[in-house]
Design a protein around this motif. Sequence first.
Motif, mmCIF file in Angstrom:
data_model
loop_
_atom_site.group_PDB
_atom_site.id
_atom_site.type_symbol
_atom_site.label_atom_id
_atom_site.label_comp_id
_atom_site.label_asym_id
_atom_site.label_seq_id
_atom_site.Cartn_x
_atom_site.Cartn_y
_atom_site.Cartn_z
ATOM 1 N N GLU A 138 0.585 -0.983 -0.428
ATOM 2 C CA GLU A 138 -0.118 0.350 -0.049
ATOM 3 C C GLU A 138 0.454 1.738 0.369
ATOM 4 O OE1 GLU A 138 -3.431 -0.182 -0.714
ATOM 5 O OE2 GLU A 138 -3.642 -1.865 -0.722
ATOM 6 N N GLU A 141 2.334 2.116 -3.648
ATOM 7 C CA GLU A 141 1.143 2.558 -4.218
ATOM 8 C C GLU A 141 0.748 3.952 -4.219
ATOM 9 O OE1 GLU A 141 -1.021 -2.252 -4.671
ATOM 10 O OE2 GLU A 141 -2.556 -0.326 -4.314
ATOM 11 N N TYR A 142 0.705 3.801 -3.479
ATOM 12 C CA TYR A 142 0.425 5.385 -2.090
ATOM 13 C C TYR A 142 1.421 6.460 -3.118
ATOM 14 C CZ TYR A 142 -0.546 9.629 0.831
ATOM 15 O OH TYR A 142 -0.490 10.747 0.557
ATOM 16 N N TYR A 185 -0.782 3.893 -12.899
ATOM 17 C CA TYR A 185 -1.116 5.677 -12.053
ATOM 18 C C TYR A 185 -0.122 6.116 -12.920
ATOM 19 C CZ TYR A 185 -2.025 3.216 -7.691
ATOM 20 O OH TYR A 185 -2.638 1.934 -6.789
ATOM 21 N N GLU B 138 -5.701 5.812 -1.949
ATOM 22 C CA GLU B 138 -5.055 5.180 -1.691
ATOM 23 C C GLU B 138 -4.674 5.414 -0.453
ATOM 24 O OE1 GLU B 138 -3.268 2.334 -2.967
ATOM 25 O OE2 GLU B 138 -4.492 2.226 -4.503
ATOM 26 N N TYR B 142 -3.439 2.868 2.723
ATOM 27 C CA TYR B 142 -2.669 2.643 2.972
ATOM 28 C C TYR B 142 -2.560 3.099 4.864
ATOM 29 C CZ TYR B 142 2.100 3.444 4.998
ATOM 30 O OH TYR B 142 3.395 4.094 5.896
#
Lengths: 405, 405
Positions: A138, A141-142, A185, B138, B142
Amino acid sequence: MKKPTIVVLGAGYGGLMTVTRLQKQLGSNDAEIILVNKNDYHYETTWLHEASAGTLGPNDVRYDISSVIDSGRVRFIQDTALKVEPEAKKVLLEKTGDLPYDYLVIALGAAPETFGIEGLDKYAFSITNVNTARQIREHIEYQFATYKVDKKPERLRIVVGGAGFTGIEFLGELGNRVPELCKEYDVDIHMVKIICVEAAPTALPGFDPELVDYAMELLKRKNVEFRIGTAIKGATPEGIIVAKGEDDTEEIKAGTVVWAAGVRGNPIITESGFENMRGRIKVEPDLRAPGYSDIFVIGDCSLVINEEINRPYPPTAQIAMQQGELTASNLAKLLQGKSNLDTFTFDNKGTVCSLGDDDAIGVVFGKKVTGKRASFMKKMIDNRALYMIGGIPLTLKKGKFNLLK
Amino acid sequence: MKKPTIVVLGAGYGGLMTVTRLQKQLGSNDAEIILVNKNDYHYETTWLHEASAGTLGPNDVRYDISSVIDSGRVRFIQDTALKVEPEAKKVLLEKTGDLPYDYLVIALGAAPETFGIEGLDKYAFSITNVNTARQIREHIEYQFATYKVDKKPERLRIVVGGAGFTGIEFLGELGNRVPELCKEYDVDIHMVKIICVEAAPTALPGFDPELVDYAMELLKRKNVEFRIGTAIKGATPEGIIVAKGEDDTEEIKAGTVVWAAGVRGNPIITESGFENMRGRIKVEPDLRAPGYSDIFVIGDCSLVINEEINRPYPPTAQIAMQQGELTASNLAKLLQGKSNLDTFTFDNKGTVCSLGDDDAIGVVFGKKVTGKRASFMKKMIDNRALYMIGGIPLTLKKGKFNLLK
């Protein structure tokens, strides 16, 4: 007469192997078997690098403990062990309190080892369990999502500390995952940097140099930059500090730092007063803790010397499972009043290091393998662990069957 | 004689409506049509709350501009407009440089308006475009993943600033998404808190009070806590500061703060020297900028007064699309040398505010609707926008067909 109580701490490879063998080998009047584990699931430690990169989902790398234990024979307690009190023959559990035992199996696994490097525990992630693996996925991805908002290039930089087994396997998955992330993204893949920093003079120390070269060449093609022979001096909120020459240091800015360079035994070992080396107890040949005839220690908390090279065997799933098997049969002997326990000999069937879903390197039954063949072997090894603990049903449910990718 | 050049800035609802109508209405020798947009895709601003909550994927809320424009008739430039120079009749683009026009349509949409509240621009997210929506999704994921590692309860707290249209629609999606997140991240749903803070004395000002009650009751059942009549005084890395009584303040700790309480017109409006109110130009009845016979302003950068209540119409997709249609036909008239341009009258077909995928409230053709009927209407409205711009192919590709959920 009251049945003796066997308490097994930990439902990792070693603990589950012990319990599933015990429930087969013991009659229902022989002993009460209690399994204690923090979560109600087992996770595949050797697959966590996949969940961390995001190439497998968190549910793909775990299964319910209830699916492999016989609830009529084994009592499962979901709780966290805080301390073992060997003299009082009991374990202190966080919620349940005291749990007495007649025989104890400590199979609590490993914890990350940061060797006192400043900031690593705070600013670096580690591939330790399902929760930390999910957090790494995560986080990455963030970072990708946020890069599209603030355009800071360091968000697309991932540092992997350590080019050992876990580091290399994680890099292999990242190499496959990054193109997917870029697509998801809207990120230009040329903006992404994966940097592996390793203090030792080579990646994968102990591996055949030809195989190491194969792995590094493949990972370089997957966009990985290696900084071998480079020590990490510290981690900061912005990235890491590495040694440069004799006295100098250099900052590498990175939105994500994953520390994959070391493990030690569970802190409970030290906490409970056992003599240990980095949380690992050097066990007797029959896997009991020195001085305690009623405590077995297996898996990452145990230390077994490889006599051939006079160095400890690295902690692996393979050795933990073999230890679990032996411990179950030794416990059966003890219950029968026998004292001639079997001693442990590690039967090394080989080691395969994956380089993503589609490639690998390894030595299996003494032969070097690379490429699709090695990748196939790796998946068979993964499936074997499922089969040994949960039989065919578990293998079918959780196995890796994209064998010819 | 050289063909006149029509430049349309922005591929939102208004801009795309203008261009798709122009390419139908004009002959190929009538004008050169140029569309300028930052991205090569259009996104559904009115669906961004879904992408932000994670109930729709980022690709579900956008489509390629190339799929709706006729590349033989319209030249598309992917670039960012920095400034309009009305006297020189040109637009300054970030990469391309100067772009001269004979007629200009400004359809650049909105930007978040934080009313000078300290820290909001830095610490709060906003539902502005695909990138910020993806970042919110996201970020929340997270926070859930990290909660499982550090157990900080504020990671599971989401503050939504504003109970206007966007705020309420986002809350509806969150209400549906949170149970999914809890399952995905092994989180106890009772640990999650969604708090909506609104300075006005009511949620959804301007909506029928009965419908507002319906919405609030439904959202409360979905775990949303309302703090109505409460002003946000600031945002910090830890959460927000709200007013409490006359002089006091209170801190609400939250891992995620989403500001959904206001928009203004694109900053380029002020940058270019146009007289404006919060970035919106009060346009002439024919939608031209006062004093400029060659510049049309539509969508969120335009301001049209609702004579009935003597207040501006809120910026919506519906009004932008109607403005785009009129602007295309007015441009056709200008090219034919006619000067009797049509004036704009907003034909309000109604407003539906979704409360998640499965419920909604609204007024359609003057009638109040709630529940599944309203939700059905909302999806029809969403599909209609696709149909108006891209016809049946686009509607089939991107439409919402889970109509009877």
